[in-house]
Structure formats: C-alpha cells, structure tokens
Write a protein that holds these residues in place. Structure first.
Motif, PDB file in Angstrom:
ATOM      1  N   ASP A 248     -24.085  53.203  39.495  1.00 50.30           N
ATOM      2  CA  ASP A 248     -24.916  52.102  38.990  1.00 50.30           C
ATOM      3  C   ASP A 248     -24.273  50.751  39.296  1.00 50.30           C
ATOM      4  OD1 ASP A 248     -26.921  53.677  38.035  1.00 50.30           O
ATOM      5  OD2 ASP A 248     -26.518  53.344  35.902  1.00 50.30           O
ATOM      6  N   ARG A 249     -22.960  50.682  39.171  1.00 51.24           N
ATOM      7  CA  ARG A 249     -22.268  49.417  39.459  1.00 51.24           C
ATOM      8  C   ARG A 249     -22.461  48.999  40.911  1.00 51.24           C
ATOM      9  NH1 ARG A 249     -16.435  48.624  36.512  1.00 51.24           N
ATOM     10  NH2 ARG A 249     -17.231  48.473  34.397  1.00 51.24           N
ATOM     11  N   GLN A 250     -22.408  49.988  41.813  1.00 52.69           N
ATOM     12  CA  GLN A 250     -22.611  49.681  43.233  1.00 52.69           C
ATOM     13  C   GLN A 250     -24.049  49.229  43.499  1.00 52.69           C
ATOM     14  OE1 GLN A 250     -21.049  53.499  44.575  1.00 52.69           O
ATOM     15  NE2 GLN A 250     -19.416  52.459  45.702  1.00 52.69           N
ATOM     16  N   ALA A 251     -25.007  49.863  42.828  1.00 48.52           N
ATOM     17  CA  ALA A 251     -26.414  49.458  42.980  1.00 48.52           C
ATOM     18  C   ALA A 251     -26.623  48.041  42.431  1.00 48.52           C
ATOM     19  CB  ALA A 251     -27.330  50.445  42.269  1.00 48.52           C
ATOM     20  N   LEU A 252     -25.980  47.748  41.313  1.00 50.79           N
ATOM     21  CA  LEU A 252     -26.065  46.407  40.725  1.00 50.79           C
ATOM     22  C   LEU A 252     -25.437  45.370  41.659  1.00 50.79           C
ATOM     23  CD1 LEU A 252     -26.658  44.431  38.389  1.00 50.79           C
ATOM     24  CD2 LEU A 252     -24.437  45.063  37.414  1.00 50.79           C
ATOM     25  N   HIS A 253     -24.252  45.698  42.185  1.00 50.20           N
ATOM     26  CA  HIS A 253     -23.578  44.803  43.133  1.00 50.20           C
ATOM     27  C   HIS A 253     -24.497  44.548  44.334  1.00 50.20           C
ATOM     28  CE1 HIS A 253     -20.614  43.121  45.871  1.00 50.20           C
ATOM     29  NE2 HIS A 253     -20.865  44.100  46.719  1.00 50.20           N
ATOM     30  N   ALA A 254     -25.199  45.603  44.765  1.00 51.69           N
ATOM     31  CA  ALA A 254     -26.094  45.487  45.927  1.00 51.69           C
ATOM     32  C   ALA A 254     -27.253  44.537  45.644  1.00 51.69           C
ATOM     33  CB  ALA A 254     -26.624  46.863  46.323  1.00 51.69           C
TER      34      ALA A 254
END
Length: 322
Positions: A248-254
C-alpha cells in the motif's frame, strides 16, 4: 442513443517515467472517461446489450463500476440502484447520488454488497450489472486496445502492457483486445496490492482462491476472488501474464509521484500499476530475466478512479505513514 458511452482517451508519452525505465512509456489515460475510469467501456456496452428495455439496473460497486453504471443508466433514462459496502468513502456515495442513483450501503466488503445486488435483481426484476465478471464487459474493455493500435499505427506494438487487477475485468478486456489486434505475444504485467491480491494468490496456488478479507487500502481492488476467466488466462500458454504485488505504501508513493510529475490524481487501485515503474518492479523483472528487453513502448493503462480527492489522499498518508 449514442453509439457508445465511453470516449477515445488520450495516449500520452511520459518523459519522466520513460527516463526511469529506459524505454518509452505511453499512458492510456482512462481517468479522463466521463465516469472517471475505464469501467464505462464494458458497463456501457453491457447495458446497451441488456438494459435498453429494463425497468432499472442494479450494480454492486466499491466505486468505479457503480459510477459507470449510474452514468450510463442516466444517459439511457433508466433508474440505477448502486449497492456499496460500508468501506466505501462518503465521497463515492455522494458522487453516485449526484448522478441520480439510489445508493444502498450493505455489509463490509464488495462480496456482501454483491450478494444484496443479486437479491434485488431477483426480487425487483432489475438488470444486474456485474462489476467485472461478464463477457460483455470484457468485450467493451477490449475497445481500449483497439484505440491504442489505431494511435500507434501499423507496424508498431507495445513491448509490454502494465495493468492493475482487482476482480480481473480489465485484465480480461486487455487480453481480448490484444487478441483482436493481433498482439497476443505482448507480455502483460498484472499488478495488485498486498491485501487485495486475489489474482496473485490464485496464480501461486494454481487454483481460484478466496481471500479471508481485504486488508489493503486499495479498496477498489477489493474482490476476494478473481474471475475464473482471468485465472484461466494466467495458465494459457500463448499468453505471458506476470503477476506482481506492491505494498500500500508503494501504491501511495506512486499516486503522489504521478500527481507531481503528470499533474493527475488517481486512486490507490491505479497506483498499483504505476508503482511497477516508480518502485522498480519493471526493472527488477528485466534483471531477473522474467520480462524480455522491450521491443516497443511500455503501455500503462491508467485506469483512473473516482474514489480519491485531496482529503482522501491526506487520510491515506496519515494511515500508511504511521
């Protein structure tokens, strides 16, 4: 009535993303559809085929399928009832109501809402609009690849297609579209977030798997079981479908990076696909030899999504950066 309800969306080159992966990246901007996402392609097509004489449509959706069904029903002049799970943001409920739909909130996750939608279709004689699991939806979504082929012109095809997977409707449409335009050999990178990973779980298990719960914040990827056709495609020898997960953190960063670099706000479900570039998944797959050197541009389906605004983005940051 219009020939179809969707628009031919822009195909844009992203210089910033191209720099990151060392190959041209093309963005198919499905966020610019009238309902905010690609879903209008399949749902518009299905409703034209099934609902023109209907006394109303009913759709279960954590957001985007419901938005598309509400938009199409309004254009067709038929009533829409949208059943959403309790996990849906108030913003989504409000937007559905603004489209003239009746909104019913049932259960915790999409599967609960879907059971209620099926019951209403039966008891009230409404046309059931499935969010992702129907051949007419895939046929409608396939129009996306036909547009890409027309934009690229003869002799040019993508090196790979990058796509988010929730229930698998878009994936099935992309496969059908690749088949329609003669691009079956083009690899597909199918992205999910951990905690909404029903496709990846099925691919790993070698059979359809039902997740216990959706724990990801990418609620619009939140189907507990992927559609059987998507799983069938994952085992098909003539296709290359690479299933990968991001956090989720990577998706948010994206989605934050995409907002900065491309000036477009998309939801977490779409961030799963974008994270394949921003978090280095594409480069890793190439380093591992699982994705060949791309012979053409990397095509990213920017699936869009209306379950996001600045307040929601700020809530996600607060939740995920603890």
């Amino acid at each position: 009535m219009a020939e179809h309800f969707h628009v031919n969306t822009p195909l844009l080159e992203s210089i910033a993303m191209s720099k990151r992966v060392g190959t041209p990246v093309l963005l198919k901007m499905e966020n610019s559809q009238p309902s905010g996402s690609f879903k209008i392609r399949g749902i518009g097509h299905l409703c034209q085929q099934l609902a023109s004489q209907s006394k109303g449509v009913v759709c279960s959706s954590g957001g985007n399928a419901g938005m598309a069904a509400a938009y199409v029903a309004k254009k067709m002049g038929v009533p829409a009832t949208i059943v959403v799970p309790g996990s849906s943001p108030q913003l989504v409920v409000q937007r559905l109501q603004d489209q003239g739909a009746t909104v019913k909130i049932t259960g915790k996750v999409w599967d609960d809402a879907n059971a209620e939608a099926l019951r209403l279709a039966e008891s009230e004689g409404l046309t059931y609009v499935p969010p992702f699991d129907h051949p007419l939806l895939w046929q409608g979504h396939a129009s996306l690849m036909q547009e890409v082929a027309a934009s690229l012109g003869p002799g040019v095809k993508p090196g790979a297609v990058l796509v988010s997977v929730g229930g698998g409707g878009l994936l099935c449409g992309v496969v059908q579209g690749l088949r329609d335009v003669g691009w079956l050999g083009v690899p597909i990178i199918a992205m999910e977030t951990a905690g909404a990973d029903c496709f990846n779980a099925a691919v790993k298990a070698g059979r359809l798997v039902t997740l216990d719960d959706i724990t990801s914040e990418a609620k619009c990827l939140g189907a507990k079981t992927v559609c059987a056709k998507a799983f069938e495609y994952s085992r098909c020898r003539e296709l290359t479908i690479i299933s990968e997960l991001v956090t989720d953190r990577q998706a948010l960063h994206a989605i934050e990076t995409f907002l900065d670099e491309e000036r477009v706000l998309v939801e977490m479900a779409c961030g799963a696909a974008l994270a394949a570039i921003y978090s280095g998944v594409v480069s890793r797959l190439q380093a591992e030899g699982r994705l060949p050197t791309l012979s053409g541009p990397l095509l990213v389906i920017v699936c869009g999504g209306s379950s996001i605004d600045m307040e929601q983005l700020s809530n996600l940051k607060h939740k995920l950066q603890k």
